[in-house]
Every structure is written in structure tokens, then in C-alpha cells.
Design a protein around this motif. Structure first.
Motif, PDB file in Angstrom:
ATOM      1  N   LEU A  46      38.131 -71.198  75.183  1.00 13.26           N
ATOM      2  CA  LEU A  46      36.896 -70.672  74.593  1.00 13.26           C
ATOM      3  C   LEU A  46      36.387 -69.397  75.273  1.00 13.26           C
ATOM      4  O   LEU A  46      35.945 -68.472  74.580  1.00 13.26           O
ATOM      5  CB  LEU A  46      35.814 -71.758  74.605  1.00 13.26           C
ATOM      6  CG  LEU A  46      36.087 -72.970  73.696  1.00 13.26           C
ATOM      7  CD1 LEU A  46      34.946 -73.966  73.784  1.00 13.26           C
ATOM      8  CD2 LEU A  46      36.306 -72.526  72.255  1.00 13.26           C
ATOM      9  N   PRO A  47      36.407 -69.274  76.620  1.00 12.00           N
ATOM     10  CA  PRO A  47      35.967 -68.000  77.212  1.00 12.00           C
ATOM     11  C   PRO A  47      36.799 -66.807  76.764  1.00 12.00           C
ATOM     12  O   PRO A  47      36.253 -65.719  76.544  1.00 12.00           O
ATOM     13  CB  PRO A  47      36.105 -68.247  78.724  1.00 12.00           C
ATOM     14  CG  PRO A  47      36.006 -69.728  78.871  1.00 12.00           C
ATOM     15  CD  PRO A  47      36.656 -70.297  77.661  1.00 12.00           C
ATOM     16  N   ALA A  48      38.110 -67.003  76.618  1.00 12.19           N
ATOM     17  CA  ALA A  48      38.964 -65.907  76.151  1.00 12.19           C
ATOM     18  C   ALA A  48      38.635 -65.541  74.707  1.00 12.19           C
ATOM     19  O   ALA A  48      38.651 -64.362  74.328  1.00 12.19           O
ATOM     20  CB  ALA A  48      40.434 -66.292  76.285  1.00 12.19           C
ATOM     21  N   VAL A  49      38.337 -66.539  73.872  1.00 18.42           N
ATOM     22  CA  VAL A  49      37.943 -66.265  72.486  1.00 18.42           C
ATOM     23  C   VAL A  49      36.620 -65.498  72.457  1.00 18.42           C
ATOM     24  O   VAL A  49      36.453 -64.548  71.675  1.00 18.42           O
ATOM     25  CB  VAL A  49      37.843 -67.586  71.691  1.00 18.42           C
ATOM     26  CG1 VAL A  49      37.293 -67.338  70.297  1.00 18.42           C
ATOM     27  CG2 VAL A  49      39.207 -68.261  71.615  1.00 18.42           C
ATOM     28  N   VAL A  56      35.851 -56.932  69.903  1.00 18.09           N
ATOM     29  CA  VAL A  56      35.873 -56.427  68.528  1.00 18.09           C
ATOM     30  C   VAL A  56      34.522 -55.812  68.164  1.00 18.09           C
ATOM     31  O   VAL A  56      34.446 -54.752  67.529  1.00 18.09           O
ATOM     32  CB  VAL A  56      36.250 -57.560  67.555  1.00 18.09           C
ATOM     33  CG1 VAL A  56      36.083 -57.110  66.105  1.00 18.09           C
ATOM     34  CG2 VAL A  56      37.690 -58.009  67.798  1.00 18.09           C
ATOM     35  N   ALA A  57      33.432 -56.455  68.581  1.00 17.68           N
ATOM     36  CA  ALA A  57      32.092 -55.913  68.308  1.00 17.68           C
ATOM     37  C   ALA A  57      31.906 -54.566  69.000  1.00 17.68           C
ATOM     38  O   ALA A  57      31.334 -53.624  68.421  1.00 17.68           O
ATOM     39  CB  ALA A  57      31.039 -56.913  68.765  1.00 17.68           C
ATOM     40  N   LEU A  58      32.359 -54.438  70.239  1.00 16.12           N
ATOM     41  CA  LEU A  58      32.239 -53.173  70.965  1.00 16.12           C
ATOM     42  C   LEU A  58      33.038 -52.072  70.291  1.00 16.12           C
ATOM     43  O   LEU A  58      32.573 -50.923  70.164  1.00 16.12           O
ATOM     44  CB  LEU A  58      32.706 -53.359  72.410  1.00 16.12           C
ATOM     45  CG  LEU A  58      32.701 -52.111  73.301  1.00 16.12           C
ATOM     46  CD1 LEU A  58      31.276 -51.572  73.456  1.00 16.12           C
ATOM     47  CD2 LEU A  58      33.314 -52.414  74.661  1.00 16.12           C
ATOM     48  N   LEU A  71      39.771 -51.659  70.803  1.00 15.26           N
ATOM     49  CA  LEU A  71      40.357 -52.692  69.954  1.00 15.26           C
ATOM     50  C   LEU A  71      41.749 -53.073  70.443  1.00 15.26           C
ATOM     51  O   LEU A  71      42.116 -54.254  70.454  1.00 15.26           O
ATOM     52  CB  LEU A  71      40.414 -52.202  68.512  1.00 15.26           C
ATOM     53  CG  LEU A  71      40.800 -53.237  67.455  1.00 15.26           C
ATOM     54  CD1 LEU A  71      39.795 -54.386  67.435  1.00 15.26           C
ATOM     55  CD2 LEU A  71      40.898 -52.588  66.077  1.00 15.26           C
ATOM     56  N   TYR A  72      42.512 -52.079  70.883  1.00 12.56           N
ATOM     57  CA  TYR A  72      43.845 -52.361  71.424  1.00 12.56           C
ATOM     58  C   TYR A  72      43.755 -53.204  72.696  1.00 12.56           C
ATOM     59  O   TYR A  72      44.466 -54.205  72.845  1.00 12.56           O
ATOM     60  CB  TYR A  72      44.571 -51.052  71.703  1.00 12.56           C
ATOM     61  CG  TYR A  72      45.800 -51.214  72.556  1.00 12.56           C
ATOM     62  CD1 TYR A  72      46.950 -51.809  72.047  1.00 12.56           C
ATOM     63  CD2 TYR A  72      45.805 -50.790  73.879  1.00 12.56           C
ATOM     64  CE1 TYR A  72      48.073 -51.966  72.837  1.00 12.56           C
ATOM     65  CE2 TYR A  72      46.923 -50.939  74.670  1.00 12.56           C
ATOM     66  CZ  TYR A  72      48.056 -51.526  74.144  1.00 12.56           C
ATOM     67  OH  TYR A  72      49.150 -51.707  74.932  1.00 12.56           O
TER      68      TYR A  72
END
Length: 627
Positions: A46-49, A56-58, A71-72
Motif C-alpha cells: 500500500l505505501p508503494a501504491v 501521477v498527480a505531481l 511520470l517516468y
């Protein structure tokens, strides 16, 4: 049931969970419900998710160029951190497992959000990912067991570290099913086969086999996964034959029959690995030569002695009889570099050692080095003892090679041969099929023997500490001297209307010059074309001069762009970046020149070659001088 039958039943139950009979770790693992272990592994992800969602938001909020890089990094980091969380597994409880695996994602998020886009952020991010993977592997070794989920997670994480250049989000979204299968199926296959091998072999030897194969093949490609599959298939078939013989010797109603059948059916990792092997073939991504060499390596385990020599030597004999280049046999040095402790006296059975060398020789001739050594390295690691000081040193050495190699292979460096970079960090020559590589391998073996003698009366922990200190000292000694960049902060451009660039050095003693540069509009230039002349001068009088050539010292910045790939000459990549829309890596290139002795220079000058087409531009990103 008789006492003897009760003991036999306990042994079979212990084998079913992959531990030695009578082991306290095995009793603990058997007592712990399987569902709790799997749930804790999934919960630890869960922490990695959460990190991936934040990344993705950033990326969506940032400008185009910075967003493409973010994103990469989010995709690469998500793959590595999820895989590391699965590999680390549970500690004492679900909450404790999640807390310990949250450190890596937290540090990665701090780097991703707190640093501006560019090479420094990529370096720091890569260090966090490598550290997370190494810590997860160490925790798995302490746990002492390896299930399929943990093994697949570790294989995917290591594959993402060593082949980070294949994880461009824009390219993956446009890929078809076959391309995704080439990326995902081999590491999943490798993970399942490692889990199957760990049921019957020491975990340290199994992880060493996986690490050696991945380092040789630069990830769990088909070439890196095939030998593990072959070794696991041979190993499983031997166990199957043994169980059938034991079952036929037992009575019809013997309880042992039921226990053996249950243990066989529970060996889901081996069954799943076979299924993935068929899927690999169905997608048409199997490399026939890699499979042949893998089968030859598996013969070291499966066949009687006479057949071992015939099968192991077959690839070597075939290539030498057709078009073999005997000079490439020097690439066998990489086998010694990967597993130096396997070549010490009494470390490995002589038959298996010589057989692995024969398989490696065939692989060195049939496949590019060091890729062709993946099968031999996996077989040799599995045959070498993994306990005591030798095993501890071997794991420490492989961890160092993985750490340095993964940082070199990932963004922003994208080195094509991470193993050579890891050796270069210690001042050793690259293992590339040359006599120099053989000399470096012999030097490593001699150092390993001396370290074994020094550590003979110490514990494995002290021996590992000595190795770590030695590697650190070697890396510090091999570091180049401090350099001074004499180019402008934003670089300099040499073009047709401004053909000369120069900078003052104030009489500085110079023994080493490095130029980091790129070319633009140069795709049609053949490799070796003279681009510019670099010279050191003293009050207008030339002291030394070198020629920058396309494909050797510099190259087209967009050489990886789809319309230029395979057309523009490639060069020695120094760093990379992601221009929008993030479908290819742009490269900067470096070239270094050394003088026999320092010379006092007052100026450094770069003059464009007069014969160069007018549209070609040379950008000098850094011009470094040092003693």
C-alpha cells in the motif's frame, strides 16, 4: 502410526514448505497460517501504491518536460517499490511489515516532490530505489524462505532497475500485447522458478543464481530467465522421479503416498513457471540460442557424468567448428568476476565447475558478452556453497555489483553495460572479451583468496564488513581527481557562424580533459566523421590536440528518436533526459583524453572542422580540466 512413519511424515511436511527437516525456521513457517503471510505481503504494498498515485498527480501538475520525467520516475519507482515490498514480506505482524516497507516509498516521494527535475533528482531517486531493493533482499534472507509472490516481486524489481530504459510510459501505453509480454513474462517466469528452486536449495544459493543471471543478461530477459527455468525443470523432474520411486516401494495404503502427492500438487510455483514458459514460447519471444545454452547448463544437474561433458561442450564445439572467434573466449573473465568465490579451491565440485566453464565458453561465442554467461553463472551459483564466510562474501559482492550496476543502468545514466561500470568504480578494466578483462578477473580472484585467508578465523559478519570496507576504499581510490568546468554555466555552441570556442586556464597544469557534448542535425554523418579539434595552448602555441569524432566522442542528441533510431551514429552516453512527449531518451555524450604528464596551459580551444556540413551544431555542455 509408527514413530518412524511419524518422523518421515514430518520430513515430507517440512519439504512441502521448502525448509530442511528439524529447522526452527521451518517449524515457525509451518505454524504461521499461509493466508496471513500473503495478506501481510499485499498490505505492505500500500505505501508503494500511495507513492505511485502521488507521483501521477505531481506529473499532471508540472510543466510538460518536468512532467514527462516525473511520470517516468513514478513508473520505475512504483515497479521497484512494489516488488521490494513483496520481496521483503512480513516480519512479526501486518502493521510492522507495512511500517518497515513504508520507508522506501516515503524517501522516494520526498526526492520526487522536493527536488527539481534533472539529473541530480534522477541520481538521488535511483539511490533510494537501489537501497530499498537491497534492504528487502536482506530481510528475505533473514526470513529464510521464498514463496512465489515474494520471488516474482523481487524479480520484477530487479528487472526494472537494470532495464529502466524500457519503462517509458508513453511507449508502454502504445505497446501491443506481445511487446508487454516480452517485458513482463520473463521476470515473472524467473521469479516463479527461483521460488521453485528455493524449495530444495539453500536460499542464499538460489538468490545468488538469480542475481548472477540478471547481472550477466542485464535483467531477467529471455536469456536471463531461460537458464533458471531449465534448472528448475531439471530439479523438479529429479524430485518427481524420486517421489515415484519411493511411492512404488511403499504399500498401497501408505500414508506417505498421500503426503508425497499433496507436496507435489502444492508445488504451484514450478507448475506456474512451466505455464509461463509455454506462454513465453507462444508469444514468440524465445531466443533459441539462449535456450540451448540454458539446457546445456541444466545438464550439469540432470545427466550422468559422461553425458554432462558432451552436452555442456556441444555449444562450444559447434561454434568453434563453424565461425567461432576464439578471441571472444576472454569474455569468460566475466564469469570469474560475477562469482569469484566459486573458483576458490574446494568451493565447487570440480565436475560442475568445469562444466559451467564449458557452457560459459559456448555462450561467450554464441551470444554477446556478458549476456552469454547467464546460464553458466546461474548453474555455478547454484552449485557453490552458500553458507559460512564464502556464502556471506559472495552475497556481499553480488549486492555491490547489483547496486552500482542498477544505478548505472537507470535514469539518468542509461549505461548499456552496468557490470563494466561497477568494475570501473573499483578501477578495474571492463570485461568485454579482451585480455585486460582476463587480467582483472585474475586480480579479483587473487583478492578473493587473500580475503578468505584473512577471514578464515572470523565470523561471516566480520568477513562481510571487511569486504564492504575494501570495496569502499577501492571505489574512493578509483575516483577521478576533482575537475574544473571551464564552459559557461549554460554551455556553449559551436556552429558555422561561430566556429571557435575558447576559455582561459591561467597556466593551470592539465593532465586530463573531458568534454560533455551533443550534436544537432547530424543524423546523416557517418561514424568517425571529424567534428572539431580540441587543443590545449600556451600563449597561442599549441601543446596538445585531439579530434572529436561522431559516434566516438559525441553524437546526435536525438539518436533514439523513432525516426533517427538506427540511422544516427551512437556514442558514449554520459547522461540522458526526457524531452516531451516522453517517447524517447535524449542523450549527452562524454569523451576523456589523458596526457602522460601534466602540462601548463593558458587556454583551451575547440575549433569546428571546416569540412563539416553547415547545418550541424556542436553543443559543449561541460568542458572539464584536471591534473
Amino acid at each position: 502410526m509408527s514413530p518412524a512413519a511419524d518422523v518421515a511424515g514430518s520430513a515430507s511436511r517440512a519439504a512441502a514448505v521448502g525448509v530442511e527437516p528439524g529447522s526452527s525456521d521451518g517449524a515457525h513457517s509451518a505454524a504461521k497460517p499461509r493466508s496471513i503471510g500473503i495478506a501481510s505481503q499485499i498490505y505492505a504494498v500500500l505505501p508503494a501504491v500511495a507513492f505511485a498515485i502521488g507521483g501521477v498527480a505531481l506529473a499532471a501538475w508540472q510543466p510538460a518536460e518536468a512532467g514527462a520525467e516525473t511520470l517516468y520516475l513514478t513508473l520505475v519507482g512504483g515497479c521497484v517499490l512494489v516488488g521490494a515490498a513483496l520481496l521483503a514480506g512480513a516480519t512479526s505482524s501486518v502493521g510492522a511489515s507495512a511500517a518497515t516497507t513504508a520507508v522506501g516509498p516515503l524517501l522516494a516521494a520526498l526526492v520526487l516532490w522536493g527536488m527539481p527535475a534533472g539529473p541530480p533528482r534522477g541520481i538521488a531517486f535511483g539511490v533510494v530505489l537501489v537501497a530499498s531493493f537491497v534492504v528487502a533482499t536482506w530481510r528475505r534472507l533473514r526470513e529464510g524462505t521464498l514463496n512465489g509472490l515474494a520471488a516474482v516481486g523481487g524479480a520484477l524489481a530487479l528487472h526494472a532497475l537494470l532495464r529502466a530504459d524500457e519503462l517509458l510510459p508513453a511507449v508502454l501505453l502504445a505497446s501491443n500485447a506481445a511487446a508487454l509480454a516480452r517485458l513482463l513474462v520473463p521476470p515473472m517466469l524467473a521469479g516463479l522458478t527461483l521460488a521453485s528452486l528455493a524449495r530444495r536449495h539453500p536460499l542464499g544459493a538460489v538468490l545468488a543464481a538469480g542475481a548472477a543471471a540478471a547481472l550477466a543478461a542485464r535483467g531477467f530477459t529471455v536469456t536471463g530467465a531461460s537458464p533458471l527455468l531449465a534448472l528448475a525443470a531439471v530439479d523438479a523432474s529429479r524430485v518427481w522421479r524420486g517421489r515415484r520411486r519411493d511411492a512404488s516401494a511403499a504399500s498401497q495404503g501408505d500414508v506417505e503416498d498421500a503426503l508425497r502427492l499433496r507436496a507435489t500438487l502444492r508445488d504451484v510455483d514450478g507448475i506456474a513457471a512451466a505455464g509461463f514458459g509455454f506462454a513465453l514460447a507462444a508469444f514468440g519471444v524465445v531466443r533459441p540460442l539462449a535456450v540451448v545454452i540454458a539446457i546445456a547448463a541444466a545438464a550439469l544437474v540432470a545427466l550422468p557424468r559422461a553425458w554432462v561433458w558432451i552436452v555442456a561442450a556441444a555449444p562450444l564445439v559447434y561454434e568453434l567448428a563453424t565461425s567461432g572467434d576464439a578471441q571472444r573466449l576472454f569474455a569468460l573473465a566475466a564469469l570469474v568476476v560475477l562469482l569469484p568465490w566459486a573458483f576458490l579451491p574446494r568451493a565447487t565440485p570440480v565436475g560442475q565447475l568445469l562444466g559451467a566453464v564449458l557452457v560459459g565458453a559456448g555462450g561467450a561465442l554464441l551470444l554477446p558478452p556478458p549476456t552469454g554467461l547467464a546460464a553458466a553463472a546461474a548453474a555455478l551459483a547454484l552449485a557453490t556453497g552458500s553458507t559460512g564466510i564464502r556464502g556471506s562474501l559472495q552475497r556481499g559482492w553480488l549486492a555491490f555489483l547489483i547496486a552500482v550496476g542498477a544505478i548505472a543502468a537507470g535514469y539518468p545514466w542509461l549505461r548499456s553495460q552496468p557490470l563494466d561500470v561497477a568494475l570501473g568504480s573499483l578501477g578495474l578494466p571492463a570485461v568485454s572479451g579482451s585480455l585486460q578483462g582476463l587480467v582483472s578477473a585474475v586480480a579479483l580472484l587473487a583478492a578473493a583468496a587473500l580475503l578468505m585467508l584473512a577471514a578464515a578465523r572470523t565470523s561471516p559478519r566480520i568477513a562481510s564488513g571487511l569486504l564492504a570496507v575494501g570495496l569502499a576504499v577501492g571505489a574512493l581510490v578509483a575516483m577521478p581527481p576533482a575537475a574544473r568546468n571551464v564552459a559557461q554555466a549554460d554551455g556553449a555552441v559551436v556552429r558555422a557562424d561561430a566556429p571557435v570556442w575558447s576559455a582561459g586556464l591561467d597556466g593551470t597544469d592539465v593532465a586530463r580533459v573531458r568534454v560533455v557534448s551533443t550534436l544537432a542535425d547530424s543524423a546523416e554523418l557517418p561514424a568517425g566523421t571529424a567534428i572539431a579539434t580540441l587543443s590545449l595552448e600556451s600563449e597561442g602555441r599549441p601543446l596538445a590536440a585531439w579530434t572529436l569524432r561522431a559516434g566516438q566522442d559525441t553524437a546526435e542528441w536525438a539518436a533514439e528518436r523513432p525516426d533517427l533510431r538506427g540511422v544516427a551514429a551512437a556514442g558514449p552516453v554520459w547522461w540522458s533526459w526526457l524531452p516531451p512527449p516522453g517517447t524517447f531518451f535524449a542523450h549527452a555524450y562524454a569523451s576523456t583524453w589523458r596526457l602522460a604528464r601534466p602540462i601548463p596551459a593558458t587556454d583551451i580551444r575547440v575549433a569546428r572542422d571546416p569540412a563539416l556540413p553547415a547545418g550541424v551544431t556542436l553543443s559543449l555542455l561541460r568542458v572539464e580540466v584536471s591534473r
